[in-house]
Design an enzyme around this catalytic site. Structure first.
Site, PDB file in Angstrom:
ATOM      1  CE  LYS A 177      -3.589   2.422   2.521  1.00 29.74           C
ATOM      2  NZ  LYS A 177      -4.588   2.360   3.593  1.00 29.74           N
ATOM      3  CE  LYS A 231      -6.152   1.639  -0.410  1.00 32.91           C
ATOM      4  NZ  LYS A 231      -6.614   1.568   0.926  1.00 32.91           N
TER       5      LYS A 231
HETATM    6  C1  PBG Z   1      -7.451   3.524   5.674  1.00 32.25           C
HETATM    7  C2  PBG Z   1      -7.734   3.289   4.255  1.00 32.25           C
HETATM    8  C3  PBG Z   1      -7.533   4.185   3.182  1.00 32.25           C
HETATM    9  C4  PBG Z   1      -8.071   3.568   2.052  1.00 32.25           C
HETATM   10  C5  PBG Z   1      -8.558   2.324   2.450  1.00 32.25           C
HETATM   11  N1  PBG Z   1      -8.319   2.144   3.816  1.00 32.25           N
HETATM   12  C6  PBG Z   1      -6.997   5.563   3.149  1.00 32.25           C
HETATM   13  C7  PBG Z   1      -5.653   5.879   3.671  1.00 32.25           C
HETATM   14  O1  PBG Z   1      -4.828   5.002   3.926  1.00 32.25           O
HETATM   15  O2  PBG Z   1      -5.417   7.068   3.859  1.00 32.25           O
HETATM   16  C8  PBG Z   1      -8.132   4.203   0.707  1.00 32.25           C
HETATM   17  C9  PBG Z   1      -9.184   3.673  -0.211  1.00 32.25           C
HETATM   18  C10 PBG Z   1      -9.492   4.553  -1.365  1.00 32.25           C
HETATM   19  O3  PBG Z   1      -8.853   5.608  -1.588  1.00 32.25           O
HETATM   20  O4  PBG Z   1     -10.421   4.209  -2.092  1.00 32.25           O
HETATM   21  N2  PBG Z   1      -6.358   2.931   6.246  1.00 32.25           N
END
Ligand code: PBG
Length: 308
Positions: A177, A231
């Site tokens: 991520k 992601k």
């Molecule tokens: C939270 C989380 C995020 C997303 C999913 N879980 C945001 C972040 O890490 O700031 C993003 C999902 C999206 O942008 O569609 N931990």
């Protein structure tokens, strides 16, 4: 002669849940996506199930009054996400229920972990994430998806789930991520953007790094991850491809909020045709090796595919 095809089995639908009843609240940065109160979510998830969507991922919009430094509300067995889990498990028992493990919906500072002297502390955070995972499993989650990116959390969560008797609850690790600008609309949707102080660079990955993603995935697999997720999605197809090739694990891609918002904005401006680019982008994930895709377009695509 098509090598790859998209089917409804590939789709995971992410949904935002809010307090209250009869709520369908629009999100300005994600036209066409709504925050649903639990009663309305049930109606939509029944629709998703009828269309053949195998799983959903639910995210809470936590009232600001419930947020604190420690993200205490994450461990409340009656918090919004746990109530949603229980209701959805009762009403739509056969759709896969994926819950997010991370503290950002619950912390007043908007970070995914606990802060000390302004920095996120890894190990103390992992201890809280384990409790959060167990609370969600008790509420009925089938798959726990840690999106926090702390080190060592997969192994710790696996042990915590096993000890609590949830050896069948699976872990979908956000293995790679990235600290990404593409999460902007999501943070608006769950209300963590105004809260967030600083950046998430100390725990989320640097977008300049590809090899590091393989090392992260390897650790998560060794710690007991059942499936991996990459992601954001489209800008990281190389990472998805490499991880799928290297480990041959069930591997998922998340077409995140910013990707959704880009497509919607271009469509609204008349620059692109929605259905064409949505199907093309999702098929590209398949071509790169995805076994499934989290996408805010899931319902729309399931409807499109059912008409074909
Ligand atoms: C939270 C989380 C995020 C997303 C999913 N879980 C945001 C972040 O890490 O700031 C993003 C999902 C999206 O942008 O569609 N931990």
């Amino acid at each position: 002669m098509r090598e790859h095809s998209l089917s409804v089995n590939d789709l995971i639908w992410p949904i935002f849940i809010v307090e209250g009843e009869n709520q369908r609240v629009a999100i300005s940065t994600m036209p066409g996506v709504f925050r649903y109160s639990i009663d309305q979510a049930i109606i939509e998830v029944k629709k998703a199930y009828k269309l053949g969507i195998p799983a959903i991922a639910i995210f809470p919009v936590t009232d600001t009054a419930l947020k604190d430094e420690m993200g205490t509300e994450a461990l409340n067995p009656d918090n919004l996400i746990c109530r949603a889990c229980r209701a959805l498990k009762t009403e739509v028992p056969n759709i896969g229920l994926i819950t997010d493990v991370a503290l950002d919906p619950y912390t007043s500072h908007g970070h995914d972990g606990l802060l000390r002297d302004g920095a996120v502390v890894n190990d103390e955070t992992v201890a809280v994430l384990c409790k959060q995972a167990v609370v969600q499993a008790i509420a009925g989650a089938d798959v726990i998806a840690p999106s926090d990116m702390m080190d060592g959390r997969i192994g710790a969560i696996r042990s915590a789930l096993d000890e609590a008797g949830f050896c069948d609850v699976q872990i979908m690790s956000y293995a790679a991520k990235y600290a990404s600008g593409f999460y902007g609309p999501f943070r608006d949707a769950v209300g963590s953007s105004t809260a967030l102080k600083g950046e998430k660079h100390t725990y989320q990955m640097d977008f300049s790094n590809g090899n590091e993603a393989l090392r992260e995935a390897e650790l998560d697999i060794a710690e007991g991850a059942d499936m991996l997720m990459i992601k954001p999605g489209m800008p990281y197809l190389d990472v998805l491809y490499r991880i799928k090739q290297a480990f041959l694990m069930p591997t998922f891609a998340y077409q995140v909020s910013g990707e959704y918002a880009m497509i919607e904005a271009a469509v609204a401006a008349g620059f692109m045709e929605r259905d064409k680019v949505v199907l093309e982008s999702l098929t590209a994930f398949k071509r790169a090796g995805a076994d499934g895709i989290l996408t805010y377009f899931a319902i729309r695509v399931a409807e499109l595919l059912s008409k074909k």
